[in-house]
Design a protein around this motif. Structure first.
Motif, PDB file in Angstrom:
ATOM      1  N   UNK A  46       0.829  -1.203   0.000  1.00 13.83           N
ATOM      2  CA  UNK A  46       0.000   0.000   0.000  1.00 13.83           C
ATOM      3  C   UNK A  46       0.866   1.256   0.000  1.00 13.83           C
ATOM      4  N   UNK A  47       1.476   1.504  -1.153  1.00 12.49           N
ATOM      5  CA  UNK A  47       2.222   2.751  -1.354  1.00 12.49           C
ATOM      6  C   UNK A  47       1.405   3.688  -2.236  1.00 12.49           C
ATOM      7  N   UNK A  48       1.690   4.999  -2.191  1.00 12.56           N
ATOM      8  CA  UNK A  48       0.941   5.933  -3.045  1.00 12.56           C
ATOM      9  C   UNK A  48       1.142   5.608  -4.524  1.00 12.56           C
ATOM     10  N   UNK A  49       0.085   5.801  -5.310  1.00 14.77           N
ATOM     11  CA  UNK A  49       0.194   5.586  -6.747  1.00 14.77           C
ATOM     12  C   UNK A  49       1.082   6.629  -7.399  1.00 14.77           C
ATOM     13  N   UNK A  50       1.039   7.835  -6.879  1.00 13.64           N
ATOM     14  CA  UNK A  50       1.880   8.904  -7.399  1.00 13.64           C
ATOM     15  C   UNK A  50       2.642   9.535  -6.238  1.00 13.64           C
ATOM     16  N   UNK A  51       3.843  10.005  -6.534  1.00 19.06           N
ATOM     17  CA  UNK A  51       4.675  10.598  -5.496  1.00 19.06           C
ATOM     18  C   UNK A  51       5.545  11.684  -6.105  1.00 19.06           C
ATOM     19  N   UNK A  52       5.820  12.724  -5.307  1.00 14.55           N
ATOM     20  CA  UNK A  52       6.730  13.772  -5.771  1.00 14.55           C
ATOM     21  C   UNK A  52       8.175  13.291  -5.774  1.00 14.55           C
ATOM     22  N   UNK A  53       8.441  12.196  -5.078  1.00 18.38           N
ATOM     23  CA  UNK A  53       9.781  11.634  -5.030  1.00 18.38           C
ATOM     24  C   UNK A  53       9.970  10.657  -6.194  1.00 18.38           C
ATOM     25  N   UNK A  61       3.597  -6.069  -5.830  1.00 17.87           N
ATOM     26  CA  UNK A  61       2.992  -7.325  -5.402  1.00 17.87           C
ATOM     27  C   UNK A  61       4.092  -8.238  -4.879  1.00 17.87           C
ATOM     28  N   UNK A  62       3.801  -8.953  -3.775  1.00 16.89           N
ATOM     29  CA  UNK A  62       4.778  -9.846  -3.163  1.00 16.89           C
ATOM     30  C   UNK A  62       4.717 -11.228  -3.819  1.00 16.89           C
ATOM     31  N   UNK A  63       5.901 -11.768  -4.085  1.00 18.10           N
ATOM     32  CA  UNK A  63       6.020 -13.100  -4.668  1.00 18.10           C
ATOM     33  C   UNK A  63       7.025 -13.925  -3.864  1.00 18.10           C
ATOM     34  N   UNK A  64       6.918 -15.238  -4.026  1.00 18.03           N
ATOM     35  CA  UNK A  64       7.919 -16.135  -3.466  1.00 18.03           C
ATOM     36  C   UNK A  64       8.559 -16.922  -4.605  1.00 18.03           C
ATOM     37  N   UNK A  65       9.772 -17.415  -4.356  1.00 20.44           N
ATOM     38  CA  UNK A  65      10.395 -18.365  -5.275  1.00 20.44           C
ATOM     39  C   UNK A  65      10.580 -19.674  -4.525  1.00 20.44           C
ATOM     40  N   UNK A 151       9.469  -8.331  -4.298  1.00 19.98           N
ATOM     41  CA  UNK A 151       8.346  -7.478  -4.669  1.00 19.98           C
ATOM     42  C   UNK A 151       8.588  -6.937  -6.068  1.00 19.98           C
ATOM     43  N   UNK A 152       7.584  -7.043  -6.913  1.00 15.71           N
ATOM     44  CA  UNK A 152       7.655  -6.502  -8.266  1.00 15.71           C
ATOM     45  C   UNK A 152       6.650  -5.358  -8.401  1.00 15.71           C
ATOM     46  N   UNK A 153       6.993  -4.312  -9.153  1.00 10.21           N
ATOM     47  CA  UNK A 153       6.107  -3.141  -9.245  1.00 10.21           C
ATOM     48  C   UNK A 153       4.756  -3.477  -9.875  1.00 10.21           C
ATOM     49  N   UNK A 154       3.710  -2.948  -9.287  1.00  8.65           N
ATOM     50  CA  UNK A 154       2.363  -3.166  -9.806  1.00  8.65           C
ATOM     51  C   UNK A 154       2.235  -2.614 -11.225  1.00  8.65           C
ATOM     52  N   UNK A 155       2.851  -1.473 -11.475  1.00  8.42           N
ATOM     53  CA  UNK A 155       2.765  -0.867 -12.808  1.00  8.42           C
ATOM     54  C   UNK A 155       3.382  -1.771 -13.868  1.00  8.42           C
ATOM     55  N   UNK A 183      13.745  -8.645 -13.847  1.00  5.93           N
ATOM     56  CA  UNK A 183      15.112  -8.880 -13.378  1.00  5.93           C
ATOM     57  C   UNK A 183      15.509 -10.320 -13.615  1.00  5.93           C
ATOM     58  N   UNK A 184      15.933 -10.984 -12.551  1.00  6.48           N
ATOM     59  CA  UNK A 184      16.316 -12.396 -12.650  1.00  6.48           C
ATOM     60  C   UNK A 184      15.135 -13.346 -12.473  1.00  6.48           C
ATOM     61  N   UNK A 185      13.958 -12.809 -12.249  1.00  4.68           N
ATOM     62  CA  UNK A 185      12.798 -13.648 -11.945  1.00  4.68           C
ATOM     63  C   UNK A 185      11.911 -13.820 -13.174  1.00  4.68           C
ATOM     64  N   UNK A 186      11.574 -15.059 -13.465  1.00  2.11           N
ATOM     65  CA  UNK A 186      10.628 -15.376 -14.528  1.00  2.11           C
ATOM     66  C   UNK A 186       9.273 -15.665 -13.897  1.00  2.11           C
ATOM     67  N   UNK A 187       8.312 -14.807 -14.181  1.00  2.69           N
ATOM     68  CA  UNK A 187       6.953 -14.973 -13.681  1.00  2.69           C
ATOM     69  C   UNK A 187       6.133 -15.548 -14.830  1.00  2.69           C
ATOM     70  N   UNK A 188       5.687 -16.796 -14.692  1.00  2.00           N
ATOM     71  CA  UNK A 188       5.065 -17.433 -15.843  1.00  2.00           C
ATOM     72  C   UNK A 188       3.990 -18.425 -15.403  1.00  2.00           C
TER      73      UNK A 188
END
Length: 208
Positions: A46-53, A61-65, A151-155, A183-188
């Motif tokens: 639950x982070x802001x969708x937009x940020x000045x930073x 979204x959280x994932x496991x390997x 964690x991978x970005x929702x966007x 990155x090094x993770x294949x989500x499939x």
């Protein structure tokens, strides 16, 4: 100001009231017999969708390997989750499994609701449970069940252009599957298909 959780709740309610065609499901590939009920937790930070930073990571979204030595789905990227025990609801099972696998406290999870069930060629009937969780929790992977978590970005995950179609041999047969490379993770496979269903159900092709 509308929070991410509020926005997701509104999208969830609207998306699950309307008819959506083309949702992915492997029901035609399921073996005969009673499928094993399972649930996975689609935990959105639950982070802001937009940020000045500009360095702000935004929601993810959280994932496991899974460990490479596991009998089922070795080395694969997945949502936290597992089988539904007798007397459990999908929500209860998803929360229990997430706590066992990455020490995610159920009290820190704000459940939004269940989404479309996904039947797999390996005989599972999976219910995704959508929820938000606070960002940057001190999660710890259980070595018996999980090699690592990330964690991978929702966007990134909800952008159709990041999804590729490929083929893989599953259950002795050649099949078309979805995949994303983060990155090094294949989500499939099933995980990528559930994400694709969520995008179709929640966003209707529009940005979050």
């Amino acid at each position: 100001m509308t929070t991410l959780h509020d926005r997701l709740v509104a999208l969830y309610r609207a998306g699950h009231r309307r008819k959506v065609t083309g949702l992915r499901d492997d029901v035609d590939w399921m073996p005969e017999g009673q499928p094993r009920r399972a649930a996975v937790l689609v935990a959105i930070t639950d982070r802001p969708l937009t940020s000045e930073d500009p360095s702000s990571p935004g929601p993810g979204i959280l994932f496991i390997q899974r460990p490479t030595k596991m009998r089922r789905h070795p080395g694969q990227v997945a949502f936290p989750g597992g089988g539904i025990d007798a007397g459990e609801t999908p929500v209860q099972a998803a929360l229990r499994e997430a706590e066992e696998e990455i020490a995610l406290p159920p009290s820190r999870v704000c459940v939004i609701g269940e989404s479309d069930r996904y039947r797999t060629g390996s005989g599972f009937d999976i219910t995704p449970v959508i929820a938000t969780v606070p960002p940057d929790l001190p999660l710890v992977a259980s070595p018996a069940e999980v090699d690592s978590w990330f964690e991978a970005p929702l966007s990134f995950l909800l952008a159709p252009e990041n999804v590729n179609k490929t083929t893989a041999k599953l259950m002795g047969r050649q099949r078309h599957v979805l995949e994303m490379q983060f990155g090094d993770y294949r989500i499939w496979g099933v995980t990528a298909a559930i994400l694709d269903n969520l995008r179709r159900r929640l966003l209707r092709g529009a940005p979050l």
